[in-house]
Structure formats: structure tokens, C-alpha cells
Write a protein that holds these residues in place. Structure first.
Motif, PDB file in Angstrom:
ATOM      1  N   VAL A 105       0.818  -1.220   0.000  1.00  0.00           N
ATOM      2  CA  VAL A 105       0.000   0.000   0.000  1.00  0.00           C
ATOM      3  C   VAL A 105       0.853   1.273   0.000  1.00  0.00           C
ATOM      4  N   GLY A 106       2.099   1.153  -0.420  1.00  0.00           N
ATOM      5  CA  GLY A 106       2.963   2.329  -0.496  1.00  0.00           C
ATOM      6  C   GLY A 106       3.177   3.002   0.845  1.00  0.00           C
ATOM      7  N   PHE A 107       3.235   2.208   1.905  1.00  0.00           N
ATOM      8  CA  PHE A 107       3.349   2.747   3.257  1.00  0.00           C
ATOM      9  C   PHE A 107       4.656   3.518   3.425  1.00  0.00           C
ATOM     10  N   ALA A 108       4.577   4.710   4.031  1.00  0.00           N
ATOM     11  CA  ALA A 108       5.771   5.543   4.180  1.00  0.00           C
ATOM     12  C   ALA A 108       5.595   6.542   5.310  1.00  0.00           C
ATOM     13  N   GLU A 109       6.719   7.027   5.833  1.00  0.00           N
ATOM     14  CA  GLU A 109       6.676   8.140   6.771  1.00  0.00           C
ATOM     15  C   GLU A 109       6.306   9.405   6.001  1.00  0.00           C
ATOM     16  N   TYR A 110       5.836  10.420   6.725  1.00  0.00           N
ATOM     17  CA  TYR A 110       5.242  11.591   6.079  1.00  0.00           C
ATOM     18  C   TYR A 110       6.170  12.259   5.064  1.00  0.00           C
ATOM     19  N   GLU A 111       7.411  12.506   5.444  1.00  0.00           N
ATOM     20  CA  GLU A 111       8.318  13.215   4.537  1.00  0.00           C
ATOM     21  C   GLU A 111       8.543  12.432   3.248  1.00  0.00           C
ATOM     22  N   GLU A 112       8.657  11.126   3.378  1.00  0.00           N
ATOM     23  CA  GLU A 112       8.818  10.289   2.185  1.00  0.00           C
ATOM     24  C   GLU A 112       7.523  10.258   1.377  1.00  0.00           C
ATOM     25  N   ALA A 113       6.389  10.253   2.076  1.00  0.00           N
ATOM     26  CA  ALA A 113       5.091  10.204   1.399  1.00  0.00           C
ATOM     27  C   ALA A 113       4.865  11.434   0.526  1.00  0.00           C
ATOM     28  N   ARG A 114       5.434  12.553   0.907  1.00  0.00           N
ATOM     29  CA  ARG A 114       5.244  13.790   0.139  1.00  0.00           C
ATOM     30  C   ARG A 114       5.775  13.668  -1.288  1.00  0.00           C
ATOM     31  N   GLU A 115       6.666  12.719  -1.508  1.00  0.00           N
ATOM     32  CA  GLU A 115       7.215  12.516  -2.845  1.00  0.00           C
ATOM     33  C   GLU A 115       6.311  11.637  -3.712  1.00  0.00           C
ATOM     34  N   ASN A 116       5.280  11.076  -3.092  1.00  0.00           N
ATOM     35  CA  ASN A 116       4.342  10.226  -3.824  1.00  0.00           C
ATOM     36  C   ASN A 116       3.266  11.106  -4.464  1.00  0.00           C
ATOM     37  N   ASP A 117       3.038  10.940  -5.745  1.00  0.00           N
ATOM     38  CA  ASP A 117       2.062  11.773  -6.458  1.00  0.00           C
ATOM     39  C   ASP A 117       0.652  11.639  -5.892  1.00  0.00           C
ATOM     40  N   ALA A 118       0.374  10.518  -5.240  1.00  0.00           N
ATOM     41  CA  ALA A 118      -0.968  10.292  -4.695  1.00  0.00           C
ATOM     42  C   ALA A 118      -1.193  11.000  -3.365  1.00  0.00           C
ATOM     43  N   HIS A 119      -0.126  11.472  -2.751  1.00  0.00           N
ATOM     44  CA  HIS A 119      -0.252  12.094  -1.430  1.00  0.00           C
ATOM     45  C   HIS A 119      -0.781  13.519  -1.529  1.00  0.00           C
ATOM     46  N   GLN A 120      -1.746  13.831  -0.674  1.00  0.00           N
ATOM     47  CA  GLN A 120      -2.284  15.187  -0.582  1.00  0.00           C
ATOM     48  C   GLN A 120      -1.714  15.869   0.660  1.00  0.00           C
ATOM     49  N   PRO A 121      -1.308  17.136   0.553  1.00  0.00           N
ATOM     50  CA  PRO A 121      -0.702  17.829   1.696  1.00  0.00           C
ATOM     51  C   PRO A 121      -1.561  17.742   2.957  1.00  0.00           C
ATOM     52  N   GLY A 122      -0.910  17.431   4.060  1.00  0.00           N
ATOM     53  CA  GLY A 122      -1.595  17.382   5.349  1.00  0.00           C
ATOM     54  C   GLY A 122      -2.197  16.045   5.708  1.00  0.00           C
ATOM     55  N   THR A 123      -2.316  15.139   4.726  1.00  0.00           N
ATOM     56  CA  THR A 123      -2.922  13.841   5.029  1.00  0.00           C
ATOM     57  C   THR A 123      -1.903  12.902   5.658  1.00  0.00           C
ATOM     58  N   CYS A 124      -2.332  12.197   6.690  1.00  0.00           N
ATOM     59  CA  CYS A 124      -1.477  11.235   7.381  1.00  0.00           C
ATOM     60  C   CYS A 124      -2.382  10.287   8.156  1.00  0.00           C
ATOM     61  N   CYS A 125      -1.798   9.286   8.752  1.00  0.00           N
ATOM     62  CA  CYS A 125      -2.605   8.282   9.448  1.00  0.00           C
ATOM     63  C   CYS A 125      -3.461   8.890  10.560  1.00  0.00           C
ATOM     64  N   ALA A 126      -2.962   9.927  11.223  1.00  0.00           N
ATOM     65  CA  ALA A 126      -3.696  10.514  12.345  1.00  0.00           C
ATOM     66  C   ALA A 126      -5.030  11.115  11.934  1.00  0.00           C
ATOM     67  N   ASN A 127      -5.190  11.477  10.646  1.00  0.00           N
ATOM     68  CA  ASN A 127      -6.491  11.974  10.202  1.00  0.00           C
ATOM     69  C   ASN A 127      -7.111  11.055   9.152  1.00  0.00           C
ATOM     70  N   CYS A 128      -6.753   9.775   9.236  1.00  0.00           N
ATOM     71  CA  CYS A 128      -7.315   8.748   8.354  1.00  0.00           C
ATOM     72  C   CYS A 128      -8.385   7.960   9.103  1.00  0.00           C
ATOM     73  N   GLY A 129      -9.454   7.627   8.417  1.00  0.00           N
ATOM     74  CA  GLY A 129     -10.547   6.905   9.046  1.00  0.00           C
ATOM     75  C   GLY A 129     -10.186   5.508   9.509  1.00  0.00           C
ATOM     76  N   ASP A 130      -9.080   4.951   8.994  1.00  0.00           N
ATOM     77  CA  ASP A 130      -8.687   3.587   9.351  1.00  0.00           C
ATOM     78  C   ASP A 130      -7.728   3.519  10.538  1.00  0.00           C
ATOM     79  N   PHE A 131      -7.292   4.665  11.035  1.00  0.00           N
ATOM     80  CA  PHE A 131      -6.268   4.681  12.087  1.00  0.00           C
ATOM     81  C   PHE A 131      -6.851   4.345  13.454  1.00  0.00           C
ATOM     82  N   ILE A 132      -6.081   3.569  14.215  1.00  0.00           N
ATOM     83  CA  ILE A 132      -6.413   3.238  15.603  1.00  0.00           C
ATOM     84  C   ILE A 132      -5.311   3.836  16.476  1.00  0.00           C
ATOM     85  N   PRO A 133      -5.601   4.887  17.240  1.00  0.00           N
ATOM     86  CA  PRO A 133      -4.552   5.556  18.024  1.00  0.00           C
ATOM     87  C   PRO A 133      -3.972   4.670  19.129  1.00  0.00           C
ATOM     88  N   ASP A 134      -2.863   5.130  19.665  1.00  0.00           N
ATOM     89  CA  ASP A 134      -2.158   4.447  20.751  1.00  0.00           C
ATOM     90  C   ASP A 134      -3.116   4.084  21.887  1.00  0.00           C
TER      91      ASP A 134
END
Length: 245
Positions: free
Chosen positions: A82-111
Motif C-alpha cells: 500500500v505504499g506505506f511511508a513516513e510523512y516526509e517520504e510520502a510527500r514525494e508520492n504523487d498520490a499524497h495530498q498535503p496534510g494527510t497522514c494516518c492521524a487523520n485517516c478513518g482507518d487509524f487506531i490511536p495508541d
């Protein structure tokens, strides 16, 4: 004139060149291996294999995500798929939208256990809120409650079940001692991260002060801030849930 034998008595002649004292050999400091560095970023006792591919701790195995999706441990994607990456690396992915990350994803389960990592309802392994993948799913935006307008939400009295409720880390809300949303610059976390106001991985969903939805309307509240608050929001008093677990 040259002096006689008596004049030269007592003089000695040295032979050979003076020897230099050898310096002790320098010892090299042990260098940190890449594996050691990675280990510092993982929870104690968790191997690289477990971190990447699971299993996650039991508290996450069938937990519910921020978007109310239950995790099925037998039906998960691998990070590599699923192209999993840390945020800075994800920014280089054309599919990434600024500001999006796991913390504001509907599938995330916090600590849930204080190790600073969470999990995902769709992806195996340990997940940090600042990570991202190609199946990122925005959290649904709650509808404005009946009889209210959007402009009412920041200052409205929250429903009874929230007024003195405990946050997700146990802090009791005091309705007489709250800050305004304007004072804490409350906004959607995607915008806050994209604009550099928040760090990747920060949202109300993984904030120690957040009180999740209690009545099914999609809204939550905050132990420190007045008004209706959504899971995908953020403000300057954000505090990671890990700090209070």
C-alpha cells in the motif's frame, strides 16, 4: 689551535639517532548500526519483523478505528502493498495530498497502550500517526446537528453526555473552565499540517484531551475547549494520548 688530550677529556660521543616514542593506537568508537537506530524507534522488545508485519498487541487486534471500522486481523494489507511511508517520504508520492497522514485517516487506531504507536483497520504492523499509505481514507465530516448552523458549533453548549465527561485519557471536562476555539486556533488537522501549524501525526483523534462521539452524531468534545469538536480537527493545545497513558 686544537686542544690537547686533557682538553678533550670528559667529552662523549653519542651514536645513533634518538628514537621517537610511539603513540598508542587510537581506538575507534563503536558505530551505531542501521538496525540499532531502527530499534530505538520501535517499542521495546518488538522486532523489526513484528513492527513491519505484526502481530500488533492484543488491544489492537480487533479494535475500532477513528472512522468506526473494526479491524479484522485475518484480512489486512501488507505495508509493502500500500505504499506505506513516513510523512516526509510520502510527500514525494504523487498520490499524497498535503496534510494527510494516518492521524487523520478513518482507518487509524490511536495508541492504546502507551508505546506511542497505533494500528490500522486495513494494514498490518505498528502504525505511527505521522505515517501515510495509498489507501488513505478521509474521516467523514459530521453533519451539523438539527436546529443548528455551522457558525453555532464553535460556541454551542455540547450535549449533556459530554459536559462533564472524561477525555480518552481520563481528564474530566469542566464546563466552567474552557478555552474558546478561536483562542486555540481550532481547525481541520489536514489544513493545520499542510500549513505548517501542526506536526504530521497530530489530530484530535489522538489527542489526550479529546472526548470521542458518545451519541452517534459523529461529533465529539474536548476537556479543554468549548463547542463541538470533530475527530479530524486540531488545535494548539494538542497533547499526544501517549503522554497520559
Amino acid at each position: 689551535m686544537w686542544g690537547g688530550p686533557d682538553d678533550q677529556a670528559g667529552t662523549t660521543e653519542t651514536t645513533g639517532e634518538p628514537t621517537e616514542t610511539e603513540e598508542p593506537a587510537e581506538t575507534e568508537e563503536p558505530t551505531e548500526t542501521e538496525e540499532d537506530g531502527d530499534a530505538e524507534e520501535r517499542p521495546e522488545g518488538v522486532s523489526e519483523e513484528e513492527f513491519e508485519n505484526g502481530p500488533v498487541p492484543e488491544v489492537y487486534l480487533s479494535a475500532t478505528s477513528l472512522g468506526n471500522e473494526q479491524r479484522d486481523p485475518d484480512n489486512l494489507n501488507a505495508k509493502a502493498d500500500v505504499g506505506f511511508a513516513e510523512y516526509e517520504e510520502a510527500r514525494e508520492n504523487d498520490a499524497h495530498q498535503p496534510g494527510t497522514c494516518c492521524a487523520n485517516c478513518g482507518d487509524f487506531i490511536p495508541d492504546k497502550n502507551g508505546d506511542a504507536f497505533g494500528a490500522c483497520a486495513e494494514v498490518d504492523g505498528y502504525i505511527d500517526g505521522a505515517d501515510w499509505c495509498t489507501i488513505y481514507e478521509s474521516l467523514p465530516e459530521p453533519e451539523v446537528p438539527e436546529g443548528m448552523s455551522e457558525s453555532d458549533l464553535p460556541t454551542a453548549e455540547v450535549p449533556e453526555e459530554y459536559r462533564t465527561a472524561d477525555s480518552q485519557t481520563g481528564e474530566t471536562r469542566d464546563p466552567e473552565n474552557l478555552q474558546t476555539q478561536a483562542d486555540v486556533r481550532l481547525m481541520e488537522s489536514v489544513d493545520a499540517i499542510a500549513d505548517g501549524l501542526a506536526q504530521p501525526g497530530q489530530s484530535c483523534g489522538n489527542c489526550a484531551e479529546y472526548i470521542p462521539d458518545k451519541n452517534g452524531d459523529g461529533w465529539g468534545a474536548c476537556a479543554k475547549v468549548e463547542g463541538y469538536v470533530a475527530t479530524e480537527d486540531w488545535c494548539v493545545v494538542w497533547e499526544h494520548v501517549t503522554a497520559e497513558l
